[in-house]
Scaffold this active site. Structure first.
Site, PDB file in Angstrom:
ATOM      1  N   GLY A  37      54.204  19.136 -11.500  1.00  0.00           N
ATOM      2  CA  GLY A  37      54.022  20.510 -11.976  1.00  0.00           C
ATOM      3  C   GLY A  37      52.761  20.640 -12.812  1.00  0.00           C
ATOM      4  O   GLY A  37      52.142  19.632 -13.181  1.00  0.00           O
ATOM      5  N   TYR A 146      63.377  11.304  -0.206  1.00  0.00           N
ATOM      6  CA  TYR A 146      63.619  12.725  -0.488  1.00  0.00           C
ATOM      7  C   TYR A 146      64.895  13.184   0.207  1.00  0.00           C
ATOM      8  O   TYR A 146      65.794  13.751  -0.414  1.00  0.00           O
ATOM      9  CB  TYR A 146      62.419  13.532   0.001  1.00  0.00           C
ATOM     10  CG  TYR A 146      62.462  15.007  -0.290  1.00  0.00           C
ATOM     11  CD1 TYR A 146      62.416  15.486  -1.596  1.00  0.00           C
ATOM     12  CD2 TYR A 146      62.508  15.940   0.748  1.00  0.00           C
ATOM     13  CE1 TYR A 146      62.419  16.854  -1.863  1.00  0.00           C
ATOM     14  CE2 TYR A 146      62.504  17.307   0.498  1.00  0.00           C
ATOM     15  CZ  TYR A 146      62.464  17.759  -0.806  1.00  0.00           C
ATOM     16  OH  TYR A 146      62.468  19.115  -1.058  1.00  0.00           O
TER      17      TYR A 146
END
Ligand code: UDP
Length: 323
Positions: A37, A146
């Site tokens: 982020g 993932y």
């Protein structure tokens, strides 16, 4: 005033969610460890008194003072390039992070929505993918970190719902695009637009016959918002069913940007799904939701965003410290 915790708040989807909940008059607590982020995505929210931010990794115990009504767990690397660079963190945020947040939801009596993914369907043998399909995932491939973290995430979320009675929601998110995607995260849309803006050829992987279905971020956020406020516990696909081959997509970007560059072909990454398209009948029926923004409109907005970035961003290679 209701209080909502958004994890992954400084990311692409997290930052849009924070904005949406502030607009709906919630007190928003953003949390992010800033591995993928970027504070730039939320710095305009810092002056607002209804917004607060914690720099924290949700894979570690999460403490939030006061009450909480909702938790939206959107913290995770989400691009195949990131999984390769930070596989352990990817596994931990989907598993340990989800466990911590479910514990928090239980303690605070909050409703928790998890950002699951079309990757739970793997390289799907059913097309389009509906929520009853169990998927075709390679657990030990590069995407396994993932895909399996997200599958575990769904399993533990249902277990907390069934065993502890926690109110939970599962959004299976398909490819999404829009402003604040990371220019260099390796995903196809920022890759193509970045290449066009730098005057490079567009790199199509494989022969470009693989398909994806791209949803504009505003539509996605609306779907997530409606799902959170529904009382529906089973997974719901949120995505745009407009399917396109990657080669056609590259051609659309060439037309949109007016670049004189051409398409070049590179090897297809391992386990790259051949086709992907959401069946959104459930979202239509339960949430009265479907995407409204066409790819032409959405791509235009996204292109304007990338064009407005400072030129140094365009040429910046990723120098993130992964540990
Ligand atoms: N892709 C491509 N060129 C690029 C980046 C991606 O052709 O420079 C392809 C990739 O192989 C995949 C599709 O575009 O088939 C979407 O890739 P992305 O990484 O955006 O996400 P995925 O849907 O595979 O998780």
């Amino acid at each position: 005033m209701k209080r909502v915790l958004v994890t992954g708040a400084a990311g692409f989807l997290g930052s849009h969610l924070c904005e949406r909940f502030l607009k709906e008059n919630y007190h928003v607590i953003g949390m992010d460890n800033l591995i993928t982020g970027d504070l730039k995505n939320i710095e305009h929210l810092f002056p607002l008194k209804e917004f607060e931010f914690f720099h924290h990794d949700v894979s570690k115990f999460v403490h939030i003072p006061g009450t909480l009504d909702y938790i939206l767990h959107f913290a995770s690397p989400a691009s195949p390039i990131d999984y390769l660079k930070i596989p352990i963190q990817t596994l931990k945020v989907g598993s340990l992070g989800t466990h911590n947040l479910l514990g928090l939801a239980k303690a605070k009596d909050a409703t928790m929505l998890i950002a699951s993914t079309s990757e739970v369907y793997g390289d799907p043998l059913v097309h389009p993918q509906n929520e009853d399909y169990w998927g075709n995932v390679n657990p030990i491939g590069p995407r396994g970190v993932y895909d399996e973290a997200k599958r575990f995430q769904e399993a533990i979320t249902m277990a907390y719902h069934r065993f502890h009675g926690v109110q939970t929601r599962i959004a299976r998110i398909f490819n999404t695009y829009g402003p604040r995607m990371r220019l260099n995260d390796g995903r196809v849309l920022p890759a193509f637009i970045g290449q066009a803006l730098r005057g490079e050829d567009l790199t199509v992987f494989g022969d470009g016959s693989q398909t994806r279905s791209f949803c504009f971020v505003d539509d996605l956020i609306e779907g997530i918002y409606r799902l959170l406020l529904s009382n529906y516990v089973e997974p719901v696909n949120i995505g745009n069913p407009q399917e396109i081959t990657i080669k056609e997509f590259a051609e659309e970007i060439i037309k949109l940007t007016g670049t004189s560059q051409k398409i070049i072909y590179q090897p297809l990454p391992q386990d790259d799904p051949k086709q992907r398209q959401p069946d959104i009948s459930r979202a239509k029926k339960i949430l009265g939701w479907e995407p409204k923004i066409t790819r032409t409109e959405g791509l235009k907005i996204t292109y304007e965003y990338f064009k407005s970035l400072p030129p140094q961003e365009l040429n910046k290679k990723e120098h993130r410290q992964f540990h």
